[in-house]
Design an enzyme around this catalytic site. Structure first.
Site, PDB file in Angstrom:
ATOM      1  N   HIS A  53      33.423  28.907  43.724  1.00 42.40           N
ATOM      2  CA  HIS A  53      32.053  29.221  44.143  1.00 42.40           C
ATOM      3  C   HIS A  53      31.038  28.921  43.048  1.00 42.40           C
ATOM      4  O   HIS A  53      31.358  28.960  41.871  1.00 42.40           O
ATOM      5  CB  HIS A  53      31.939  30.712  44.489  1.00 42.40           C
ATOM      6  CG  HIS A  53      32.915  31.171  45.512  1.00 42.40           C
ATOM      7  ND1 HIS A  53      33.518  32.397  45.452  1.00 42.40           N
ATOM      8  CD2 HIS A  53      33.405  30.576  46.623  1.00 42.40           C
ATOM      9  CE1 HIS A  53      34.330  32.549  46.486  1.00 42.40           C
ATOM     10  NE2 HIS A  53      34.282  31.448  47.209  1.00 42.40           N
TER      11      HIS A  53
ATOM     12  N   LYS B 236      28.679  33.011  34.308  1.00 34.88           N
ATOM     13  CA  LYS B 236      29.513  34.196  34.457  1.00 34.88           C
ATOM     14  C   LYS B 236      30.338  34.417  33.197  1.00 34.88           C
ATOM     15  O   LYS B 236      30.772  33.462  32.561  1.00 34.88           O
ATOM     16  CB  LYS B 236      30.491  34.026  35.632  1.00 34.88           C
ATOM     17  CG  LYS B 236      29.821  33.856  36.975  1.00 34.88           C
ATOM     18  CD  LYS B 236      30.841  33.604  38.069  1.00 34.88           C
ATOM     19  CE  LYS B 236      30.148  33.385  39.397  1.00 34.88           C
ATOM     20  NZ  LYS B 236      31.099  33.094  40.479  1.00 34.88           N
TER      21      LYS B 236
ATOM     22  N   TYR C 245      32.913  41.098  35.894  1.00 37.60           N
ATOM     23  CA  TYR C 245      32.198  39.965  35.338  1.00 37.60           C
ATOM     24  C   TYR C 245      30.693  40.184  35.363  1.00 37.60           C
ATOM     25  O   TYR C 245      30.158  40.869  36.207  1.00 37.60           O
ATOM     26  CB  TYR C 245      32.583  38.648  36.001  1.00 37.60           C
ATOM     27  CG  TYR C 245      32.375  38.538  37.494  1.00 37.60           C
ATOM     28  CD1 TYR C 245      31.259  37.889  38.005  1.00 37.60           C
ATOM     29  CD2 TYR C 245      33.306  39.039  38.386  1.00 37.60           C
ATOM     30  CE1 TYR C 245      31.077  37.754  39.367  1.00 37.60           C
ATOM     31  CE2 TYR C 245      33.136  38.904  39.745  1.00 37.60           C
ATOM     32  CZ  TYR C 245      32.017  38.265  40.234  1.00 37.60           C
ATOM     33  OH  TYR C 245      31.838  38.140  41.590  1.00 37.60           O
TER      34      TYR C 245
ATOM     35  N   ASP D 133      36.641  30.342  52.207  1.00 43.14           N
ATOM     36  CA  ASP D 133      37.275  29.480  51.211  1.00 43.14           C
ATOM     37  C   ASP D 133      38.256  28.484  51.838  1.00 43.14           C
ATOM     38  O   ASP D 133      38.493  27.417  51.283  1.00 43.14           O
ATOM     39  CB  ASP D 133      37.977  30.314  50.141  1.00 43.14           C
ATOM     40  CG  ASP D 133      36.983  31.026  49.226  1.00 43.14           C
ATOM     41  OD1 ASP D 133      35.796  30.665  49.233  1.00 43.14           O
ATOM     42  OD2 ASP D 133      37.406  31.952  48.514  1.00 43.14           O
TER      43      ASP D 133
END
Length: 184
Positions: free
Chosen positions: A63, A73, A133, A170
């Site tokens: 992503h 991230k 994260y 996905d």
């Protein structure tokens, strides 16, 4: 001292904070703006996220968010182990379509810094895996994009031989060659 190691794509960094331990356990400074700024890494993280994955073999990704809301991230594992991956999807980049990845474990405290312009994903290598994260851009679903996790042209060497567990989204993500080149 925190260890900062560039991977095969130098913008992707494996960051391992030092742990200070004694008979009680250990302490680790997992994010320090000053420490990373001294190493040339500057991000203004604005949101923290946590994810739980019940089963080993869960794949999330790949992503990204594109302009006007791209995200970098900083990923770490709180419980279990993952193989974490970033794929360069920046138009005109010399490493466009290339990937880099690393094992991240709760036991080792490793973190992966995924810059803006990279698709990100992981496979869980243990059951009951939990991740944390930081992101430097707020979630903006209208700017989301995805890349199929097993695109043969990207050729990610996933260290998982069994069946994978994927979200419906996905499962239908495009291959790199079929994906519009995102803007960052």
């Amino acid at each position: 001292m925190t260890s900062i190691t560039p991977l095969s794509i130098p913008e992707i960094l494996l960051i391992t904070p030092r742990r200070h331990g004694d008979a009680r356990g250990w302490f680790s400074e997992t994010w320090s703006r000053r420490t990373l700024a001294e190493a040339g890494v500057e991000h203004d993280f604005v949101q923290d996220n946590q994810a739980f994955n019940a089963k080993a073999g869960t794949v999330r990704g790949l992503h990204f968010q594109q302009s006007p809301h791209p995200q970098a991230k900083l990923v770490r594992v709180l419980r279990g182990e993952i193989f974490d991956v970033a794929v360069d999807v920046r138009a005109g980049s010399p490493t466009y379509g290339k990937w880099a990845g690393a094992r991240l474990t709760a036991a080792g405290g490793e973190q992966l810094l995924v810059p803006r312009g990279f698709a990100h994903g992981y496979v869980t290598l243990t059951d009951d895996c939990e991740l944390f994260y930081k992101v430097d851009g707020l979630y903006a679903p209208q700017t989301e994009g995805s890349l199929i996790w097993n695109d043969p042209e990207v050729g990610i060497e996933w260290p998982w031989d069994g069946e994978v567990i994927l979200s419906d989204k996905d499962k239908v993500a495009p291959r790199l060659k079929d994906m519009p080149v995102p803007a960052f």
